[in-house]
Design a protein around this motif. Structure first.
Motif, mmCIF file in Angstrom:
data_model
loop_
_atom_site.group_PDB
_atom_site.id
_atom_site.type_symbol
_atom_site.label_atom_id
_atom_site.label_comp_id
_atom_site.label_asym_id
_atom_site.label_seq_id
_atom_site.Cartn_x
_atom_site.Cartn_y
_atom_site.Cartn_z
ATOM 1 N N GLU A 261 48.247 48.867 35.481
ATOM 2 C CA GLU A 261 47.535 48.204 36.585
ATOM 3 C C GLU A 261 46.444 47.275 36.052
ATOM 4 N N GLN A 262 45.691 47.789 35.060
ATOM 5 C CA GLN A 262 44.610 46.977 34.492
ATOM 6 C C GLN A 262 45.152 45.754 33.776
ATOM 7 N N TYR A 263 46.306 45.930 33.095
ATOM 8 C CA TYR A 263 46.918 44.815 32.385
ATOM 9 C C TYR A 263 47.372 43.744 33.387
ATOM 10 N N ALA A 264 48.033 44.200 34.441
ATOM 11 C CA ALA A 264 48.479 43.256 35.475
ATOM 12 C C ALA A 264 47.286 42.571 36.140
ATOM 13 N N LYS A 265 46.234 43.368 36.400
ATOM 14 C CA LYS A 265 45.032 42.806 37.040
ATOM 15 C C LYS A 265 44.390 41.749 36.145
ATOM 16 N N ALA A 266 44.375 42.064 34.819
ATOM 17 C CA ALA A 266 43.775 41.121 33.874
ATOM 18 C C ALA A 266 44.555 39.815 33.846
ATOM 19 N N LEU A 267 45.910 39.909 33.874
ATOM 20 C CA LEU A 267 46.722 38.691 33.884
ATOM 21 C C LEU A 267 46.499 37.883 35.171
ATOM 22 N N VAL A 268 46.468 38.614 36.283
ATOM 23 C CA VAL A 268 46.230 37.940 37.569
ATOM 24 C C VAL A 268 44.866 37.262 37.568
ATOM 25 N N ASP A 269 43.854 37.982 37.089
ATOM 26 C CA ASP A 269 42.494 37.404 37.032
ATOM 27 C C ASP A 269 42.467 36.178 36.140
ATOM 28 N N LEU A 270 43.208 36.249 34.996
ATOM 29 C CA LEU A 270 43.227 35.100 34.082
ATOM 30 C C LEU A 270 43.864 33.897 34.763
ATOM 31 N N VAL A 271 45.001 34.119 35.453
ATOM 32 C CA VAL A 271 45.668 33.009 36.153
ATOM 33 C C VAL A 271 44.753 32.420 37.226
ATOM 34 N N ARG A 272 44.101 33.307 37.991
ATOM 35 C CA ARG A 272 43.209 32.842 39.060
ATOM 36 C C ARG A 272 42.038 32.038 38.492
ATOM 37 N N ASN A 273 41.481 32.560 37.385
ATOM 38 C CA ASN A 273 40.340 31.834 36.779
ATOM 39 C C ASN A 273 40.778 30.466 36.272
ATOM 40 N N MET A 274 41.966 30.412 35.651
ATOM 41 C CA MET A 274 42.434 29.143 35.095
ATOM 42 C C MET A 274 42.774 28.146 36.203
ATOM 43 N N VAL A 308 37.678 29.008 29.913
ATOM 44 C CA VAL A 308 38.258 30.159 30.620
ATOM 45 C C VAL A 308 38.701 31.222 29.614
ATOM 46 N N LEU A 309 39.362 30.768 28.546
ATOM 47 C CA LEU A 309 39.807 31.723 27.529
ATOM 48 C C LEU A 309 38.625 32.423 26.875
ATOM 49 N N ARG A 310 37.540 31.668 26.659
ATOM 50 C CA ARG A 310 36.352 32.288 26.044
ATOM 51 C C ARG A 310 35.746 33.350 26.941
ATOM 52 N N GLN A 311 35.870 33.140 28.263
ATOM 53 C CA GLN A 311 35.333 34.137 29.210
ATOM 54 C C GLN A 311 36.037 35.498 29.069
ATOM 55 N N VAL A 312 37.310 35.469 28.638
ATOM 56 C CA VAL A 312 38.044 36.729 28.455
ATOM 57 C C VAL A 312 38.053 37.145 26.987
ATOM 58 N N GLY A 313 37.260 36.518 26.153
ATOM 59 C CA GLY A 313 37.098 36.953 24.768
ATOM 60 C C GLY A 313 37.984 36.253 23.770
ATOM 61 N N ILE A 314 38.773 35.230 24.175
ATOM 62 C CA ILE A 314 39.680 34.528 23.267
ATOM 63 C C ILE A 314 39.080 33.165 22.919
ATOM 64 N N TYR A 315 39.005 32.882 21.639
ATOM 65 C CA TYR A 315 38.403 31.605 21.219
ATOM 66 C C TYR A 315 38.891 31.244 19.823
ATOM 67 N N PRO A 316 38.903 29.924 19.490
ATOM 68 C CA PRO A 316 39.259 29.472 18.145
ATOM 69 C C PRO A 316 38.027 29.418 17.256
ATOM 70 N N ARG A 317 38.267 29.532 15.963
ATOM 71 C CA ARG A 317 37.147 29.397 15.018
ATOM 72 C C ARG A 317 37.693 28.750 13.747
ATOM 73 N N GLU A 318 36.980 27.721 13.297
ATOM 74 C CA GLU A 318 37.404 27.050 12.080
ATOM 75 C C GLU A 318 36.822 27.790 10.886
ATOM 76 N N THR A 319 37.472 28.913 10.553
ATOM 77 C CA THR A 319 37.029 29.642 9.358
ATOM 78 C C THR A 319 37.200 28.783 8.111
#
Length: 374
Positions: A261-274, A308-319
């Motif tokens: 449920e949480q996984y589905a909710k997270a995907l739905v929230d991500l789509v809605r935010n985007m 939007v991706l950064r809001q859910v903890g996903i981001y790029p970094r030029e290491t």
């Protein structure tokens, strides 16, 4: 014969006794028993030689020739009698030896006094008399194996019994001396009956058997009760464990369901935010762009997408900075995403074209590198 452990059959065979074997066995057995109580000061073997013809004369055997096999039989089957004669009863260390003498002589006395040819009845009677007199021994120790020959045929029993009756006084003397030795050793007085009262003997035997059976039943009942308690405890524990397992299984199912449920909710929230208007309807605009419609603010779309991706903890970094050249040695290619396989190349160069990606500060994708040259 070289083997000392021999039986009466070996003696019969060695002495070439072809007829009346049971009578011979009875005569030899009686002879070797009672001479142990002879008043002579000579030792057992000397008396055997001296008295042999008196007891065994009708068999017309030469004792000097027969002595070798008879002495071996004595060592094998009549050793207690020899020790009692030569060294005295006190030198017989094994109590079973003395009991075996008492049982055998007592049985001879009973046969003399009763016309009873049942081995089982005589054994029961002896056991009952011993118990009544406080001579507590196991019933299995009432062994009449050396008298087996008496109980195989009624006619032969009567013939052998007649021979025993003819030596009644010697049997009485032998038995009384044996009883005296046991009384002294155990500090008891034995008053043994010789006349079998069959009903009394059966009653006494059944009483003893009943008491022993009762004790065994009581022990079994206690064992069963204890086992039932243990089984009940194990069953209770098994039920408790099964209940715990059921609870854990239910919890796991709930946990899996909750996770889904949480996984589905997270995907739905991500789509809605985007696709939220505040974020510029990113999915709508990207969809339209993919269909060929013109999109004037593609940079705006891209920046908002990363926000939007950064809001859910996903981001790029030029290491490693994009565009920088890197030297890739053997095995170090594991530190990069590569555009082709170089597992068979020890050293090569490449250019960083895409950044590393992170989720909640954990690297999930390495920097992407393109290999230069072939």
């Amino acid at each position: 014969m070289s083997n000392l452990k021999i039986g009466i059959r070996d003696v019969i065979k060695e002495l070439d006794i072809n007829k009346n074997k049971v009578e011979f066995t009875n005569d030899l057995n009686l002879f070797l028993n009672v001479i142990a109580f002879n008043e002579s000061t000579k030792d057992y073997y000397d008396i055997v030689k001296e008295k042999f013809d008196d007891y065994m004369g009708k068999w017309e055997l030469d004792i000097d020739i027969s002595f070798s096999i008879i002495s071996k039989y004595i060592k094998s089957r009549k050793l207690p009698y020899k020790i009692a004669k030569d060294e005295g009863f006190e030198q017989i260390k094994s109590e079973k030896f003395i009991i075996s003498m008492l049982v055998e002589l007592y049985a001879m006395k009973i046969i003399v006094e009763n016309n009873e040819n049942s081995k089982e009845e005589i054994s029961k009677f002896i056991y009952g008399e011993f118990i009544k007199n406080g001579l507590n021994i196991n019933e299995k120790d009432i062994i009449l194996n050396d008298l087996d020959y008496l109980f195989k045929d009624v006619k032969l029993f009567l013939i052998c019994r007649e021979s025993l009756i003819n030596r009644k006084e010697e049997i009485n003397q032998s038995l009384n001396k044996t009883i005296g030795a046991i009384e002294k050793r155990k500090n008891i007085i034995l008053n043994l009956n010789y006349k079998i009262n069959f009903q009394e003997n059966i009653d006494q035997y059944m009483k003893q058997e009943s008491l022993q059976l009762k004790k065994r039943i009581e022990k079994l009942e206690k064992d069963v009760e204890l086992n039932n308690i243990l089984i009940a405890e194990y069953m209770d524990r098994e039920i408790e464990l099964q209940n715990e397992i059921s609870k854990l299984q239910k919890y796991n199912i709930e946990l899996i369901g909750y996770g889904q449920e949480q996984y589905a909710k997270a995907l739905v929230d991500l789509v809605r935010n985007m696709n939220d208007s505040t974020n510029g309807n990113l999915l709508d605009r990207l969809y339209c762009y993919s269909k060929g419609y013109e999109e004037k603010s593609l940079i705006f779309v891209a920046k908002n997408l990363f926000n939007v991706l950064r809001q859910v903890g996903i981001y790029p970094r030029e290491t490693i900075r994009i565009g920088e050249n890197v030297s890739i040695e053997e095995y170090s290619f594991y530190n990069y995403r590569l555009n082709k396989d170089i597992s068979d190349i020890k050293l090569c160069e490449g250019e960083v074209v895409y950044p590393a990606w992170f989720y909640n500060n954990k690297e999930i994708l390495k920097p992407y590198v393109t290999i230069k040259g072939e």
